[in-house]
Design a protein around this motif. Sequence first.
Motif, PDB file in Angstrom:
ATOM      1  N   HIS A 171       1.161  -1.428  -0.495  1.00  0.00           N
ATOM      2  CA  HIS A 171      -0.079   0.041  -0.092  1.00  0.00           C
ATOM      3  C   HIS A 171       0.837   0.955  -0.121  1.00  0.00           C
ATOM      4  O   HIS A 171       1.011   2.221  -0.378  1.00  0.00           O
ATOM      5  N   LEU A 172       1.736   1.209   1.301  1.00  0.00           N
ATOM      6  CA  LEU A 172       2.861   2.171   1.166  1.00  0.00           C
ATOM      7  C   LEU A 172       3.070   2.422  -0.399  1.00  0.00           C
ATOM      8  O   LEU A 172       3.952   3.653  -1.481  1.00  0.00           O
ATOM      9  N   LEU A 173       4.005   1.494  -1.638  1.00  0.00           N
ATOM     10  CA  LEU A 173       4.659   1.482  -2.316  1.00  0.00           C
ATOM     11  C   LEU A 173       4.169   2.306  -3.794  1.00  0.00           C
ATOM     12  O   LEU A 173       4.230   3.402  -4.173  1.00  0.00           O
ATOM     13  N   ARG A 174       2.521   1.262  -3.222  1.00  0.00           N
ATOM     14  CA  ARG A 174       1.605   2.361  -4.292  1.00  0.00           C
ATOM     15  C   ARG A 174       1.008   3.878  -4.502  1.00  0.00           C
ATOM     16  O   ARG A 174       1.060   4.776  -5.737  1.00  0.00           O
ATOM     17  N   LYS A 175       1.308   4.118  -2.902  1.00  0.00           N
ATOM     18  CA  LYS A 175       0.848   5.563  -2.982  1.00  0.00           C
ATOM     19  C   LYS A 175       1.844   6.249  -3.285  1.00  0.00           C
ATOM     20  O   LYS A 175       1.686   7.691  -3.902  1.00  0.00           O
ATOM     21  N   LEU A 176       3.332   6.239  -2.869  1.00  0.00           N
ATOM     22  CA  LEU A 176       4.803   6.611  -3.333  1.00  0.00           C
ATOM     23  C   LEU A 176       4.916   6.495  -4.535  1.00  0.00           C
ATOM     24  O   LEU A 176       5.004   7.838  -5.484  1.00  0.00           O
ATOM     25  N   LEU A 177       4.535   5.219  -5.300  1.00  0.00           N
ATOM     26  CA  LEU A 177       4.062   5.625  -7.260  1.00  0.00           C
ATOM     27  C   LEU A 177       3.018   6.545  -7.497  1.00  0.00           C
ATOM     28  O   LEU A 177       3.709   7.225  -8.781  1.00  0.00           O
ATOM     29  N   SER A 178       1.858   6.805  -7.289  1.00  0.00           N
ATOM     30  CA  SER A 178       1.055   7.066  -7.609  1.00  0.00           C
ATOM     31  C   SER A 178       1.655   9.174  -7.335  1.00  0.00           C
ATOM     32  O   SER A 178       1.455   9.787  -8.031  1.00  0.00           O
ATOM     33  N   GLU A 179       1.901   9.104  -6.292  1.00  0.00           N
ATOM     34  CA  GLU A 179       2.783  10.529  -6.438  1.00  0.00           C
ATOM     35  C   GLU A 179       3.525  11.023  -6.305  1.00  0.00           C
ATOM     36  O   GLU A 179       4.597  12.780  -6.399  1.00  0.00           O
ATOM     37  N   ASN A 180       5.072   9.905  -6.988  1.00  0.00           N
ATOM     38  CA  ASN A 180       6.156  10.383  -7.608  1.00  0.00           C
ATOM     39  C   ASN A 180       6.575   9.851  -8.964  1.00  0.00           C
ATOM     40  O   ASN A 180       7.629   9.291  -8.951  1.00  0.00           O
ATOM     41  N   SER A 182       6.894  11.595 -11.387  1.00  0.00           N
ATOM     42  CA  SER A 182       7.872  12.778 -12.554  1.00  0.00           C
ATOM     43  C   SER A 182       7.472  12.555 -14.004  1.00  0.00           C
ATOM     44  O   SER A 182       6.008  11.980 -14.855  1.00  0.00           O
ATOM     45  N   ASP A 183       8.248  12.740 -14.846  1.00  0.00           N
ATOM     46  CA  ASP A 183       8.474  11.542 -16.093  1.00  0.00           C
ATOM     47  C   ASP A 183       9.120  10.359 -16.531  1.00  0.00           C
ATOM     48  O   ASP A 183      10.110   9.991 -17.489  1.00  0.00           O
ATOM     49  N   PHE A 184       9.354  10.269 -15.048  1.00  0.00           N
ATOM     50  CA  PHE A 184      10.198   9.048 -15.179  1.00  0.00           C
ATOM     51  C   PHE A 184       9.806   7.602 -15.928  1.00  0.00           C
ATOM     52  O   PHE A 184       8.345   7.528 -16.580  1.00  0.00           O
ATOM     53  N   ILE A 185      10.591   6.199 -16.342  1.00  0.00           N
ATOM     54  CA  ILE A 185      10.174   5.251 -17.087  1.00  0.00           C
ATOM     55  C   ILE A 185       9.859   4.310 -15.534  1.00  0.00           C
ATOM     56  O   ILE A 185      10.802   4.390 -14.361  1.00  0.00           O
ATOM     57  N   ILE A 186       8.593   4.080 -15.017  1.00  0.00           N
ATOM     58  CA  ILE A 186       8.784   2.843 -14.278  1.00  0.00           C
ATOM     59  C   ILE A 186       8.307   1.397 -14.293  1.00  0.00           C
ATOM     60  O   ILE A 186       7.743   0.959 -15.055  1.00  0.00           O
ATOM     61  N   LYS A 187       9.374   0.456 -13.680  1.00  0.00           N
ATOM     62  CA  LYS A 187       9.543  -0.858 -13.838  1.00  0.00           C
ATOM     63  C   LYS A 187       9.523  -1.407 -12.345  1.00  0.00           C
ATOM     64  O   LYS A 187      10.015  -1.386 -11.792  1.00  0.00           O
ATOM     65  N   GLU A 188       8.025  -2.050 -12.588  1.00  0.00           N
ATOM     66  CA  GLU A 188       8.406  -2.909 -11.366  1.00  0.00           C
ATOM     67  C   GLU A 188       8.834  -4.262 -11.410  1.00  0.00           C
ATOM     68  O   GLU A 188       9.045  -4.397 -12.405  1.00  0.00           O
ATOM     69  N   TYR A 189       9.262  -4.541 -10.201  1.00  0.00           N
ATOM     70  CA  TYR A 189       9.906  -5.257 -10.239  1.00  0.00           C
ATOM     71  C   TYR A 189       8.971  -6.985  -9.747  1.00  0.00           C
ATOM     72  O   TYR A 189       7.770  -6.949  -9.980  1.00  0.00           O
ATOM     73  N   ARG A 190       9.497  -8.211 -10.012  1.00  0.00           N
ATOM     74  CA  ARG A 190       9.039  -9.082 -10.764  1.00  0.00           C
ATOM     75  C   ARG A 190       7.664  -9.247  -9.464  1.00  0.00           C
ATOM     76  O   ARG A 190       8.394  -9.662  -8.513  1.00  0.00           O
ATOM     77  N   GLY A 191       6.546  -9.805  -9.785  1.00  0.00           N
ATOM     78  CA  GLY A 191       5.831 -10.047  -8.819  1.00  0.00           C
ATOM     79  C   GLY A 191       5.477  -8.936  -7.983  1.00  0.00           C
ATOM     80  O   GLY A 191       4.472  -8.912  -7.036  1.00  0.00           O
ATOM     81  N   THR A 192       5.942  -7.710  -8.600  1.00  0.00           N
ATOM     82  CA  THR A 192       4.877  -6.609  -7.682  1.00  0.00           C
ATOM     83  C   THR A 192       3.817  -5.835  -7.595  1.00  0.00           C
ATOM     84  O   THR A 192       2.983  -6.271  -6.713  1.00  0.00           O
ATOM     85  N   SER A 193       3.324  -5.902  -8.673  1.00  0.00           N
ATOM     86  CA  SER A 193       1.778  -5.949  -9.524  1.00  0.00           C
ATOM     87  C   SER A 193       1.427  -4.743  -9.390  1.00  0.00           C
ATOM     88  O   SER A 193      -0.278  -4.807  -8.444  1.00  0.00           O
ATOM     89  N   LEU A 194       1.804  -3.940  -9.027  1.00  0.00           N
ATOM     90  CA  LEU A 194       1.427  -2.346  -8.700  1.00  0.00           C
ATOM     91  C   LEU A 194       0.234  -1.223  -9.404  1.00  0.00           C
ATOM     92  O   LEU A 194      -0.659  -0.318  -9.175  1.00  0.00           O
TER      93      LEU A 194
END
Length: 195
Positions: A171-180, A182-194
């Motif tokens: 939940h914390l990681l999902r929140k940080l992802l939604s708030e941060n 920017s213009d980065f390329i986001i790649k999830e680690y295997r099994g993360t599914s956010l």
Amino acid sequence: MATFNRRVRKALPYDRKKYLDFFGNNESTTWYGVSFQLPGGFEGRNIGITEFLDRYETWFKDLIIKLDTDLNWIINHDDTDLNWFPNDEDNLPALRTLFKQNNIPNNFRGALIFSKEELLEFTKDLLSYPTCVFNEERLFYKDLDISHAELPIVIKISGHWNIHILSTDKHLLRKLLSENRSDFIIKEYRGTSLI
């Protein structure tokens, strides 16, 4: 005041061995991870320290300010404790000065314990550390892990021009992802599914 702790295992709020081997393990603690990357970096585009700092420094500081709960931050080499400075280069001036002011030798092995203010003050040198210690292009040193004394999070500063955020709290990681994003390329680690 910054402190230097040789007992990294005791300083960390998580088991480093389990964290480093979190893929596919059957432990009760599951880690999730997201990599924030610059466009073209994964494909081999030449990214330099100036672009890296221009894109990540403010983003990183904002992240620390959002996460901080007035407890310490622990900075250590990701898997093996090596000498913090394997040379006497004239780079990373703020961090090298901190060591000298505290009579800490370059071959110190352990964790740095910082307050939020100290972490923000040394952000530029910490972000630069894996790629600049040797003062040679494409010669990287150890990645740095920055963890919070209370929150289940690790911010990994990579020598490959990106930053990873790992946590046992999806939940914390999902929140940080939604708030941060920017213009980065986001790649999830295997099994993360956010996403």
